[in-house]
Design an enzyme around this catalytic site. Sequence first.
Site, PDB file in Angstrom:
ATOM      1  N   LYS A  29       0.831  -1.204   0.000  1.00 58.88           N
ATOM      2  CA  LYS A  29       0.000   0.000   0.000  1.00 58.88           C
ATOM      3  C   LYS A  29       0.869   1.260   0.000  1.00 58.88           C
ATOM      4  CE  LYS A  29      -3.858  -0.392   2.089  1.00 58.88           C
ATOM      5  NZ  LYS A  29      -4.290  -1.040   3.308  1.00 58.88           N
ATOM      6  N   ARG A  99      -3.421   2.857   8.437  1.00 57.38           N
ATOM      7  CA  ARG A  99      -3.665   1.598   7.718  1.00 57.38           C
ATOM      8  C   ARG A  99      -2.442   0.690   7.750  1.00 57.38           C
ATOM      9  NH1 ARG A  99      -7.808   2.557   3.592  1.00 57.38           N
ATOM     10  NH2 ARG A  99      -8.580   4.650   3.894  1.00 57.38           N
ATOM     11  N   GLY A 108      -7.681  -7.968   4.792  1.00 58.19           N
ATOM     12  CA  GLY A 108      -8.497  -8.030   6.006  1.00 58.19           C
ATOM     13  C   GLY A 108      -7.832  -8.678   7.203  1.00 58.19           C
ATOM     14  N   MET A 110      -5.129  -7.559   8.933  1.00 54.20           N
ATOM     15  CA  MET A 110      -4.592  -6.649   9.952  1.00 54.20           C
ATOM     16  C   MET A 110      -5.533  -5.470  10.122  1.00 54.20           C
ATOM     17  SD  MET A 110      -0.589  -6.875   9.165  1.00 54.20           S
ATOM     18  CE  MET A 110      -0.828  -6.584   7.468  1.00 54.20           C
ATOM     19  N   ARG A 343      -2.916  -1.787  -6.773  1.00 55.94           N
ATOM     20  CA  ARG A 343      -2.055  -2.978  -6.716  1.00 55.94           C
ATOM     21  C   ARG A 343      -2.395  -3.867  -7.907  1.00 55.94           C
ATOM     22  NH1 ARG A 343      -5.184  -5.262  -1.460  1.00 55.94           N
ATOM     23  NH2 ARG A 343      -7.171  -5.444  -2.483  1.00 55.94           N
ATOM     24  N   HIS A 459      -1.451 -45.501  -7.897  1.00 58.26           N
ATOM     25  CA  HIS A 459      -2.013 -45.993  -9.155  1.00 58.26           C
ATOM     26  C   HIS A 459      -3.167 -45.105  -9.619  1.00 58.26           C
ATOM     27  CE1 HIS A 459      -4.764 -48.549 -11.528  1.00 58.26           C
ATOM     28  NE2 HIS A 459      -3.623 -48.942 -12.087  1.00 58.26           N
ATOM     29  N   ARG A 565       3.106 -47.244 -21.338  1.00 63.44           N
ATOM     30  CA  ARG A 565       3.177 -48.342 -20.366  1.00 63.44           C
ATOM     31  C   ARG A 565       2.391 -49.518 -20.931  1.00 63.44           C
ATOM     32  NH1 ARG A 565       2.403 -43.747 -16.537  1.00 63.44           N
ATOM     33  NH2 ARG A 565       3.955 -43.884 -14.877  1.00 63.44           N
ATOM     34  N   ARG A 621       7.675 -48.906 -23.292  1.00 59.65           N
ATOM     35  CA  ARG A 621       8.350 -49.597 -22.189  1.00 59.65           C
ATOM     36  C   ARG A 621       7.858 -51.029 -22.111  1.00 59.65           C
ATOM     37  NH1 ARG A 621       7.344 -47.683 -16.175  1.00 59.65           N
ATOM     38  NH2 ARG A 621       5.357 -48.759 -16.489  1.00 59.65           N
ATOM     39  N   GLU A 748      15.754 -45.307 -12.915  1.00 60.41           N
ATOM     40  CA  GLU A 748      14.768 -45.149 -11.844  1.00 60.41           C
ATOM     41  C   GLU A 748      15.209 -45.816 -10.546  1.00 60.41           C
ATOM     42  OE1 GLU A 748      10.963 -46.733 -13.096  1.00 60.41           O
ATOM     43  OE2 GLU A 748      11.877 -48.376 -14.182  1.00 60.41           O
ATOM     44  N   SER A 767      15.726 -42.392 -19.805  1.00 57.76           N
ATOM     45  CA  SER A 767      14.548 -41.634 -19.396  1.00 57.76           C
ATOM     46  C   SER A 767      14.434 -41.792 -17.880  1.00 57.76           C
ATOM     47  CB  SER A 767      13.302 -42.191 -20.087  1.00 57.76           C
ATOM     48  OG  SER A 767      12.174 -41.490 -19.629  1.00 57.76           O
ATOM     49  N   GLY A 769      12.880 -42.222 -14.564  1.00 62.07           N
ATOM     50  CA  GLY A 769      11.597 -42.625 -13.967  1.00 62.07           C
ATOM     51  C   GLY A 769      11.607 -42.091 -12.547  1.00 62.07           C
ATOM     52  N   THR A 770      11.232 -40.838 -12.417  1.00 61.62           N
ATOM     53  CA  THR A 770      11.412 -40.181 -11.106  1.00 61.62           C
ATOM     54  C   THR A 770      10.390 -40.621 -10.072  1.00 61.62           C
ATOM     55  OG1 THR A 770      10.328 -38.314 -12.165  1.00 61.62           O
ATOM     56  CG2 THR A 770      12.703 -38.144 -11.788  1.00 61.62           C
ATOM     57  N   ASN A 771       9.352 -41.352 -10.505  1.00 61.51           N
ATOM     58  CA  ASN A 771       8.434 -41.887  -9.481  1.00 61.51           C
ATOM     59  C   ASN A 771       9.179 -42.941  -8.665  1.00 61.51           C
ATOM     60  OD1 ASN A 771       6.472 -40.381 -10.761  1.00 61.51           O
ATOM     61  ND2 ASN A 771       5.699 -42.115 -11.953  1.00 61.51           N
ATOM     62  N   ASP A 772       9.749 -43.907  -9.375  1.00 64.37           N
ATOM     63  CA  ASP A 772      10.500 -44.952  -8.668  1.00 64.37           C
ATOM     64  C   ASP A 772      11.805 -44.400  -8.098  1.00 64.37           C
ATOM     65  OD1 ASP A 772       9.162 -47.478  -8.514  1.00 64.37           O
ATOM     66  OD2 ASP A 772       9.160 -47.483 -10.709  1.00 64.37           O
ATOM     67  N   CYS A 834      10.189 -39.264 -17.529  1.00 63.97           N
ATOM     68  CA  CYS A 834       8.804 -39.670 -17.774  1.00 63.97           C
ATOM     69  C   CYS A 834       8.054 -39.920 -16.473  1.00 63.97           C
ATOM     70  CB  CYS A 834       8.746 -40.892 -18.681  1.00 63.97           C
ATOM     71  SG  CYS A 834       9.542 -42.333 -17.964  1.00 63.97           S
ATOM     72  N   TYR A 854      14.054 -33.673 -23.177  1.00 65.05           N
ATOM     73  CA  TYR A 854      12.595 -33.563 -23.156  1.00 65.05           C
ATOM     74  C   TYR A 854      12.036 -33.939 -21.795  1.00 65.05           C
ATOM     75  CZ  TYR A 854      12.337 -38.669 -23.548  1.00 65.05           C
ATOM     76  OH  TYR A 854      12.457 -40.013 -23.310  1.00 65.05           O
TER      77      TYR A 854
END
Length: 889
Positions: A29, A99, A108, A110, A343, A459, A565, A621, A748, A767, A769-772, A834, A854
């Site tokens: 403000k 203010r 709202g 303060m 703002r 899943h 998959r 895969r 992975e 590739s 496999g960042t889940n595993d 992936c 990618y």
Amino acid sequence: MATKKKYVYYFGDGRADGRGDMKDLLGGKGAGLAEMTRLGIPVPAGFTITTEACIEFFDNKKSYPKGMWEEALAALKRVEKSIGCGFGDPKSPLLVSVRSGAKASMPGMMDTVLNLGLNDQTVLGLIEKSKNERFGYDAYRRFISMFGSVVMGVKRDKFEKALEEKKLQLRARLDTDLPAEALKEMVQTYKKIVLNETGRNFPEDPIEQLRLGINAVFNSWFGQRAMTYRRLNNIPDTWGTAVSVVAMVFGNLGETSGTGVAFTRDPSTGERRFFGEFLFNAQGEDVVAGIRTPLPIDALKQKLPKAYRDLMAVYKKLEKHYKDMLDIEFTIQEGKLYMLQTRVGKRTAAAAMRIAVEMAKEKLITKETALLRIDPVQLDQLLHPMIDPKAKVRIIAKGLPASPGAAIGKVVFTAEEAQHMAERHERVILVRTETSPEDIGGMHAAEGIVTARGGMTSHAAVVARGMGKCCVAGCGALHIDEERKFFTVGDVTVKEGDYITLNGSTGEVILGQVDLIQPEMSGSFKTLMGWADAARKLNVRANADTPHDARVAREFGAEGIGLCRTEHMFFEGDRIKAVREMILADTLEGRKRALAKLLPMQKGDFIGIFREMKGLPVTIRLLDPPLHEFLPQTEEDLEELSREMGIHVDLLRAKNRSLHEFNPMLGHRGCRLGITFPEIYEMQAQAIFEAACELAQEKLKVIPEVMIPLVAHIKELSEMKALCVRTAEEVMARYKKKISYTIGTMIELPRAALVADQIAREAEFFSFGTNDLTQTTFGLSRDDAGRFLPDYVHKGILDQDPFVAIDQEGVGLLMKMGVEKGRSARPGMKIGICGEHGGEPSSVEFCHRIGLNYVSCSPFRVPIARLAAAQAMVRGKMKGKDGGHRATV
Ligand code: PEP
Ligand code: MG
């Protein structure tokens, strides 16, 4: 000598000590008021006490930092001079508002005090000047109640009750029906309330009022409301709030006065039109309180044309200056316009898109800035149906926002029932404790899915995102009785056939049916995505398992499939029978017989997918999940299978037992299956290359990339690669076709990242496999983590769920190592990701920085990834390096 610290910044008469970029010090403000003053926009004079003063106030056991008060008094003198009134002057009193205003907007949260400076003498001056006794006493009684509650801690309803009694006594319906005499009495009544409640007299000295007012605003930084808001919005306590003391202007001085709020463009559609609301003869709080219905801004045009013209000029000037859509507050006092706040305005995703594109076309901002203006996650709102924001909803539970969008349907508890009802054109929501691959058909048939267990990569979550279906996962509050077909949550019981609505973007489960609004992919969406594609280096692919998903992926702009998959294909129609036959066979011949039945079906799938992808690369895969997932789990299903296959049920039970694993995620899955049962991978490779050759006969281009999952050791890969190459060569020789293909692996498991240089000798691509990889790096089950990970995030042990955003320090380090080691052995190797992280903006930026080629994600997240990749590039350029590789896809 060190320069003296400045705690107070004056603004008024076209001059301001502060600037718009000093939000840290002056709050949003204060910075806005200073900047508007500098621009020559009419702002009542005032001054801002810095956030640093607030922090030091708390550090000094609630006493002002040295020199602050004197600076404030000096600034007050300048305000008096500017306005031509005196603070406490009984003839011509200056009144001020006090203010709050932190660096980030905390609406709202303060405190604020208006009309400060009134007492029994100055009120007479105010009446004299305004020639309006009613106005004078109304301002005074409002001030006592506001100051009494905010500063002196009297409960607000004490004042409200007294006012209601007066209204009752005089048969007045509205506050505005009370005459001056009654309001004058209220002033005395309010003062008595203050004395009774606090044991202190209401302070008559305006300077004392100012000091107490400033203290109250400082103190509200650690008020309960503000602290809760900060915790929810990750705002640190150390920021503090600034205090702006501003000369009062009055919108309630009659019909040529008023107050309003406006947006410089339409905040819901983004249309370029001034969009505001106005109340004649009112103070700011009346607009917010919603007691009277505000008028559209055009009403001003007819009644106060000069003020209207000024307002138009001001908003245009402000927008041009800030180069963004703004939200403004203003007051008109007897025909003269004053700006009280400006703002950057909040907006919907659709509006954000349109505003960014149009502002770039108007040359107000660059295309790069337009790209950075959109939060990629907001795009989700544009791609899925949403709950109508105007709808009234009854939320009965909240789980994880696993897959965005909204869905309405009748509750069902089994995949079969979902399919049956969908066939009868009923909309259903599938409610399960957790889902398994067997539920695929039911998930497909349902409008949305809720599970009581499982996290963001469970899943249900992964499959639903892939299908673009709304999903709420890990909703632990639901007690599901799948047998008796109902669930309870608190004291609510929902039976099969009852309607519920899901909000997959927030994780909310809502009772009954709620209105939805359908997505619209407007022209701006296309334009902006075109700019994103031109700006990015990182390619974007999709995870897609069916020709239908492949088509959706291409429509969303995918440049290939990064993960197909194959196991999902095993559940469709009659194939599950052949799969089970294969699993149950005790001999190689038996398995081969069953696999021969699967071969044509699998080949058909690949043909469909290759066709849809029209010459773009497709990474397929080979089979990944443990085999027991394909066997029936319930006694009923076992018996049915036993009848179908003519195998004794005891034998089936024994087989199930023999396949049982204590920890199947770390068990017999991935390439470990291919090592034990090479004939499975051989059949899959055969299906891939026969499909490719048949399309080549039609002169269609195909680029198969065969991917081996869960490799930890180079020898696992060399053996599986040799098998695939042998099969490919045999098929190509048979068809007399030459297909160019590659064979690569998923990274992975931590070991694979650690020895990526060895693995790259065989792998033609990686590739992640960042889940595993997240599961195995943290040693944290991706299916069970949903139960307790929220506690970790809540307690600040982890900033984010690592299954949602890549843990850059740990998992990310393994990825970096994988990239460096991989490319050291195979320069320029193509590397992608992936795992589910491939569609999450901070992870996409990380992938850009470590030089991946990618990212691959669910089809519906492809636009998000495209925009996030463009932003990564733009930000990188701003930092002076572009990073990232763009290779052939
Ligand atoms: C992964 O592990 O990141 C991956 C993509 O494979 P899945 O989710 O099928 O295990
Ligand atoms: Mg995996």
